[in-house]
Write a protein that holds these residues in place. Structure first.
Motif, mmCIF file in Angstrom:
data_model
loop_
_atom_site.group_PDB
_atom_site.id
_atom_site.type_symbol
_atom_site.label_atom_id
_atom_site.label_comp_id
_atom_site.label_asym_id
_atom_site.label_seq_id
_atom_site.Cartn_x
_atom_site.Cartn_y
_atom_site.Cartn_z
ATOM 1 N N MET A 1 0.837 -1.198 0.000
ATOM 2 C CA MET A 1 0.000 0.000 0.000
ATOM 3 C C MET A 1 0.868 1.243 0.000
ATOM 4 N N SER A 2 0.384 2.280 -0.612
ATOM 5 C CA SER A 2 1.083 3.564 -0.570
ATOM 6 C C SER A 2 0.805 4.230 0.770
ATOM 7 N N ILE A 3 1.552 5.278 1.082
ATOM 8 C CA ILE A 3 1.348 5.966 2.353
ATOM 9 C C ILE A 3 -0.049 6.593 2.404
ATOM 10 N N GLY A 4 -0.557 7.018 1.255
ATOM 11 C CA GLY A 4 -1.907 7.574 1.221
ATOM 12 C C GLY A 4 -2.973 6.536 1.522
ATOM 13 N N GLU A 5 -2.776 5.332 1.005
ATOM 14 C CA GLU A 5 -3.724 4.243 1.268
ATOM 15 C C GLU A 5 -3.684 3.832 2.732
ATOM 16 N N VAL A 6 -2.478 3.810 3.315
ATOM 17 C CA VAL A 6 -2.349 3.488 4.741
ATOM 18 C C VAL A 6 -3.039 4.557 5.581
ATOM 19 N N LEU A 7 -2.831 5.810 5.211
ATOM 20 C CA LEU A 7 -3.458 6.909 5.938
ATOM 21 C C LEU A 7 -4.976 6.781 5.903
ATOM 22 N N ALA A 8 -5.527 6.447 4.744
ATOM 23 C CA ALA A 8 -6.978 6.298 4.613
ATOM 24 C C ALA A 8 -7.492 5.179 5.510
ATOM 25 N N GLN A 9 -6.733 4.087 5.612
ATOM 26 C CA GLN A 9 -7.137 2.983 6.483
ATOM 27 C C GLN A 9 -7.117 3.391 7.948
ATOM 28 N N LEU A 10 -6.028 4.012 8.364
ATOM 29 C CA LEU A 10 -5.846 4.313 9.777
ATOM 30 C C LEU A 10 -6.769 5.425 10.260
ATOM 31 N N ARG A 11 -7.131 6.333 9.362
ATOM 32 C CA ARG A 11 -7.955 7.464 9.791
ATOM 33 C C ARG A 11 -9.366 7.050 10.196
ATOM 34 N N VAL A 12 -9.783 5.862 9.799
ATOM 35 C CA VAL A 12 -11.080 5.367 10.253
ATOM 36 C C VAL A 12 -11.080 5.219 11.767
ATOM 37 N N GLU A 13 -9.969 4.747 12.308
ATOM 38 C CA GLU A 13 -9.850 4.532 13.749
ATOM 39 C C GLU A 13 -9.102 5.660 14.450
ATOM 40 N N PHE A 14 -8.191 6.322 13.729
ATOM 41 C CA PHE A 14 -7.361 7.376 14.311
ATOM 42 C C PHE A 14 -7.495 8.637 13.445
ATOM 43 N N PRO A 15 -8.555 9.389 13.611
ATOM 44 C CA PRO A 15 -8.835 10.516 12.714
ATOM 45 C C PRO A 15 -7.787 11.622 12.729
ATOM 46 N N ASP A 16 -6.960 11.676 13.778
ATOM 47 C CA ASP A 16 -5.967 12.746 13.851
ATOM 48 C C ASP A 16 -4.640 12.396 13.203
ATOM 49 N N VAL A 17 -4.466 11.156 12.733
ATOM 50 C CA VAL A 17 -3.183 10.757 12.157
ATOM 51 C C VAL A 17 -2.955 11.494 10.841
ATOM 52 N N THR A 18 -1.704 11.820 10.569
ATOM 53 C CA THR A 18 -1.337 12.557 9.354
ATOM 54 C C THR A 18 -0.167 11.850 8.670
ATOM 55 N N ILE A 19 0.110 12.257 7.445
ATOM 56 C CA ILE A 19 1.273 11.721 6.741
ATOM 57 C C ILE A 19 2.553 12.086 7.492
ATOM 58 N N SER A 20 2.605 13.291 8.042
ATOM 59 C CA SER A 20 3.782 13.695 8.818
ATOM 60 C C SER A 20 3.988 12.775 10.012
ATOM 61 N N LYS A 21 2.897 12.376 10.645
ATOM 62 C CA LYS A 21 2.983 11.460 11.781
ATOM 63 C C LYS A 21 3.543 10.107 11.334
ATOM 64 N N LEU A 22 3.086 9.588 10.208
ATOM 65 C CA LEU A 22 3.575 8.305 9.706
ATOM 66 C C LEU A 22 5.062 8.393 9.361
ATOM 67 N N ARG A 23 5.463 9.506 8.778
ATOM 68 C CA ARG A 23 6.874 9.678 8.452
ATOM 69 C C ARG A 23 7.707 9.780 9.726
ATOM 70 N N PHE A 24 7.166 10.434 10.727
ATOM 71 C CA PHE A 24 7.884 10.558 11.996
ATOM 72 C C PHE A 24 8.090 9.189 12.640
#
Length: 229
Positions: A1-24
Protein backbone atom coordinates in the motif's frame (compact mmCIF):
# COMPACT_ATOMS: atom_id res chain seq x y z
CA UNK A 1 0.00 0.00 0.00
CA UNK A 2 1.08 3.56 -0.57
CA UNK A 3 1.35 5.97 2.35
CA UNK A 4 -1.91 7.57 1.22
CA UNK A 5 -3.72 4.24 1.27
CA UNK A 6 -2.35 3.49 4.74
CA UNK A 7 -3.46 6.91 5.94
CA UNK A 8 -6.98 6.30 4.61
CA UNK A 9 -7.14 2.98 6.48
CA UNK A 10 -5.85 4.31 9.78
CA UNK A 11 -7.96 7.46 9.79
CA UNK A 12 -11.08 5.37 10.25
CA UNK A 13 -9.85 4.53 13.75
CA UNK A 14 -7.36 7.38 14.31
CA UNK A 15 -8.83 10.52 12.71
CA UNK A 16 -5.97 12.75 13.85
CA UNK A 17 -3.18 10.76 12.16
CA UNK A 18 -1.34 12.56 9.35
CA UNK A 19 1.27 11.72 6.74
CA UNK A 20 3.78 13.69 8.82
CA UNK A 21 2.98 11.46 11.78
CA UNK A 22 3.58 8.30 9.71
CA UNK A 23 6.87 9.68 8.45
CA UNK A 24 7.88 10.56 12.00
CA UNK A 25 7.17 7.03 13.24
CA UNK A 26 9.27 5.71 10.38
CA UNK A 27 12.13 8.08 11.29
CA UNK A 28 11.93 6.76 14.86
CA UNK A 29 12.38 3.21 13.61
CA UNK A 30 8.94 1.98 14.65
CA UNK A 31 8.01 0.90 11.13
CA UNK A 32 10.19 0.25 8.07
CA UNK A 33 8.19 0.28 4.83
CA UNK A 34 9.92 -0.92 1.69
CA UNK A 35 10.87 1.54 -1.03
CA UNK A 36 10.25 1.28 -4.75
CA UNK A 37 13.14 2.01 -7.14
CA UNK A 38 11.68 5.51 -7.45
CA UNK A 39 11.83 5.98 -3.68
CA UNK A 40 8.11 5.68 -2.89
CA UNK A 41 7.11 3.97 0.36
CA UNK A 42 5.25 0.67 0.14
CA UNK A 43 3.58 -0.64 3.30
CA UNK A 44 2.71 -4.27 3.97
CA UNK A 45 -0.16 -5.52 6.09
CA UNK A 46 2.37 -6.15 8.86
CA UNK A 47 3.54 -2.52 8.66
CA UNK A 48 -0.05 -1.33 9.08
CA UNK A 49 -0.48 -3.65 12.07
CA UNK A 50 2.62 -2.12 13.69
CA UNK A 51 1.32 1.38 13.07
CA UNK A 52 -2.05 0.48 14.54
CA UNK A 53 -0.30 -0.96 17.60
CA UNK A 54 1.76 2.23 18.08
CA UNK A 55 -1.20 4.57 17.64
CA UNK A 56 -3.38 2.52 19.99
CA UNK A 57 -0.69 2.48 22.68
CA UNK A 58 -0.33 6.25 22.44
CA UNK A 59 -4.05 7.01 22.32
CA UNK A 60 -5.35 4.61 24.96
CA UNK A 61 -2.42 4.38 27.36
CA UNK A 62 -0.22 7.39 26.56
CA UNK A 63 2.80 5.09 26.48
CA UNK A 64 6.02 6.93 25.52
CA UNK A 65 7.77 5.88 22.33
CA UNK A 66 10.66 4.23 24.17
CA UNK A 67 8.21 1.83 25.84
CA UNK A 68 6.34 1.15 22.60
CA UNK A 69 9.68 0.51 20.89
CA UNK A 70 10.55 -2.07 23.57
CA UNK A 71 7.21 -3.82 23.13
CA UNK A 72 7.69 -3.93 19.36
CA UNK A 73 11.15 -5.41 19.88
CA UNK A 74 9.49 -8.11 21.97
CA UNK A 75 6.98 -8.59 19.16
CA UNK A 76 9.83 -9.06 16.67
CA UNK A 77 11.70 -11.44 18.98
CA UNK A 78 8.59 -13.62 19.28
CA UNK A 79 8.16 -13.92 15.55
CA UNK A 80 5.64 -11.10 15.16
CA UNK A 81 3.24 -12.42 17.78
CA UNK A 82 1.50 -9.25 18.87
CA UNK A 83 2.42 -8.21 22.44
CA UNK A 84 -0.28 -7.25 24.89
CA UNK A 85 -0.80 -3.54 25.42
CA UNK A 86 -0.02 -2.98 29.08
CA UNK A 87 0.82 0.04 31.16
CA UNK A 88 4.43 0.11 32.31
CA UNK A 89 5.13 -1.32 35.77
CA UNK A 90 6.35 0.40 38.95
CA UNK A 91 9.73 1.10 37.41
CA UNK A 92 8.32 3.38 34.71
CA UNK A 93 4.56 3.37 34.47
CA UNK A 94 2.45 6.25 33.24
CA UNK A 95 0.38 6.70 36.39
CA UNK A 96 -3.36 6.26 36.28
CA UNK A 97 -3.52 5.01 32.72
CA UNK A 98 -5.52 1.96 33.73
CA UNK A 99 -8.39 4.19 34.76
CA UNK A 100 -7.90 6.87 32.16
CA UNK A 101 -10.39 7.26 29.37
CA UNK A 102 -9.22 7.21 25.77
CA UNK A 103 -8.23 10.61 24.49
CA UNK A 104 -11.07 12.22 22.62
CA UNK A 105 -10.56 13.99 19.32
CA UNK A 106 -9.12 17.49 19.40
CA UNK A 107 -12.16 18.43 17.36
CA UNK A 108 -14.50 17.85 20.34
CA UNK A 109 -16.64 20.93 21.01
CA UNK A 110 -19.02 20.90 23.93
CA UNK A 111 -21.48 23.51 25.05
CA UNK A 112 -21.74 24.44 28.70
CA UNK A 113 -24.78 22.24 29.34
CA UNK A 114 -23.10 19.25 27.67
CA UNK A 115 -19.94 19.72 29.72
CA UNK A 116 -21.93 19.81 32.95
CA UNK A 117 -23.98 16.77 31.96
CA UNK A 118 -21.02 14.64 30.88
CA UNK A 119 -18.76 15.56 33.80
CA UNK A 120 -21.25 15.67 36.67
CA UNK A 121 -20.09 19.12 37.76
CA UNK A 122 -22.47 21.60 39.28
CA UNK A 123 -22.90 24.95 37.54
CA UNK A 124 -21.53 26.79 40.59
CA UNK A 125 -18.41 24.57 40.60
CA UNK A 126 -17.77 25.20 36.91
CA UNK A 127 -18.12 28.94 37.45
CA UNK A 128 -15.61 28.79 40.28
CA UNK A 129 -13.15 26.73 38.21
CA UNK A 130 -13.35 29.34 35.46
CA UNK A 131 -12.84 32.16 37.93
CA UNK A 132 -9.69 30.46 39.22
CA UNK A 133 -8.45 29.70 35.69
CA UNK A 134 -8.42 25.94 36.29
CA UNK A 135 -10.81 25.31 33.39
CA UNK A 136 -11.47 27.60 30.45
CA UNK A 137 -13.50 27.60 27.27
CA UNK A 138 -12.28 28.80 23.89
CA UNK A 139 -13.08 32.37 22.78
CA UNK A 140 -16.37 31.16 21.27
CA UNK A 141 -17.50 29.58 24.51
CA UNK A 142 -16.91 25.95 23.49
CA UNK A 143 -15.13 23.38 25.65
CA UNK A 144 -12.70 20.82 24.20
CA UNK A 145 -11.78 17.27 25.22
CA UNK A 146 -9.18 18.42 27.76
CA UNK A 147 -11.77 20.63 29.43
CA UNK A 148 -13.97 17.55 29.81
CA UNK A 149 -11.09 15.58 31.33
CA UNK A 150 -10.41 18.38 33.80
CA UNK A 151 -14.10 18.66 34.68
CA UNK A 152 -14.41 14.91 35.32
CA UNK A 153 -11.26 14.88 37.44
CA UNK A 154 -12.52 17.79 39.53
CA UNK A 155 -15.88 16.08 39.95
CA UNK A 156 -14.07 12.97 41.19
CA UNK A 157 -11.98 14.96 43.64
CA UNK A 158 -15.08 16.81 44.83
CA UNK A 159 -16.55 13.47 45.92
CA UNK A 160 -13.72 13.33 48.47
CA UNK A 161 -14.40 16.84 49.73
CA UNK A 162 -11.89 18.82 47.68
CA UNK A 163 -13.21 22.17 46.48
CA UNK A 164 -12.12 24.26 43.48
CA UNK A 165 -10.15 26.61 45.75
CA UNK A 166 -7.96 23.67 46.75
CA UNK A 167 -6.97 23.17 43.10
CA UNK A 168 -5.44 26.57 42.40
CA UNK A 169 -1.99 25.07 42.97
CA UNK A 170 -2.55 22.60 40.13
CA UNK A 171 -3.04 25.47 37.69
CA UNK A 172 0.06 27.26 38.98
CA UNK A 173 2.19 24.12 38.75
CA UNK A 174 0.89 23.35 35.25
CA UNK A 175 1.74 26.87 34.07
CA UNK A 176 5.31 26.43 35.34
CA UNK A 177 5.64 23.16 33.43
CA UNK A 178 4.20 24.71 30.28
CA UNK A 179 6.86 27.42 30.41
CA UNK A 180 9.62 24.86 30.95
CA UNK A 181 8.48 22.40 28.28
CA UNK A 182 7.75 25.15 25.76
CA UNK A 183 11.44 26.03 25.78
CA UNK A 184 12.22 22.45 24.75
CA UNK A 185 9.66 22.01 21.96
CA UNK A 186 9.45 25.55 20.54
CA UNK A 187 12.63 25.28 18.38
CA UNK A 188 11.15 22.21 16.64
CA UNK A 189 7.62 23.60 16.42
CA UNK A 190 8.86 26.76 14.70
CA UNK A 191 10.49 24.85 11.84
CA UNK A 192 8.71 24.64 8.51
CA UNK A 193 9.59 20.95 8.11
CA UNK A 194 6.46 18.86 8.88
CA UNK A 195 8.66 16.09 10.34
CA UNK A 196 10.14 18.57 12.82
CA UNK A 197 6.69 19.71 13.88
CA UNK A 198 5.61 16.10 14.30
CA UNK A 199 8.68 15.51 16.45
CA UNK A 200 7.72 18.56 18.55
CA UNK A 201 4.27 17.07 19.16
CA UNK A 202 5.75 13.70 20.13
CA UNK A 203 8.29 15.37 22.42
CA UNK A 204 5.48 17.26 24.15
CA UNK A 205 3.51 14.03 24.57
CA UNK A 206 6.46 12.26 26.19
CA UNK A 207 7.29 15.22 28.44
CA UNK A 208 3.70 15.21 29.71
CA UNK A 209 3.84 11.47 30.37
CA UNK A 210 7.14 11.77 32.27
CA UNK A 211 5.79 14.68 34.26
CA UNK A 212 2.78 12.60 35.29
CA UNK A 213 5.09 9.78 36.39
CA UNK A 214 7.14 12.18 38.51
CA UNK A 215 4.11 13.86 40.08
CA UNK A 216 2.39 10.59 40.99
CA UNK A 217 5.59 9.10 42.45
CA UNK A 218 6.23 12.18 44.59
CA UNK A 219 2.66 12.11 45.92
CA UNK A 220 2.92 8.39 46.72
CA UNK A 221 6.21 8.95 48.57
CA UNK A 222 4.68 11.85 50.48
CA UNK A 223 1.71 9.77 51.61
CA UNK A 224 3.74 6.81 52.87
CA UNK A 225 4.11 8.14 56.39
CA UNK A 226 0.38 8.92 56.56
CA UNK A 227 -0.44 5.38 55.42
CA UNK A 228 2.12 3.86 57.77
CA UNK A 229 4.08 2.23 54.96
Amino acid sequence: MSIGEVLAQLRVEFPDVTISKLRFLEAEGLVEPQRTPAGYRKYSGDDVARLRFVLTAQRDQYLPLRVIRDQLAEWDARGRQRPTLVAVGPGGEVPGREAAEPVESSEVRLGRADLLSRSGLAESTLAELERLGVLVSDPSGWYDADALIIARAVAGLAAYGLEPRHLRGYRTAADREVGLFAQLVAPLARQSDPAARARAAETARELVALSQQLHAALVRVGLRSTLGR
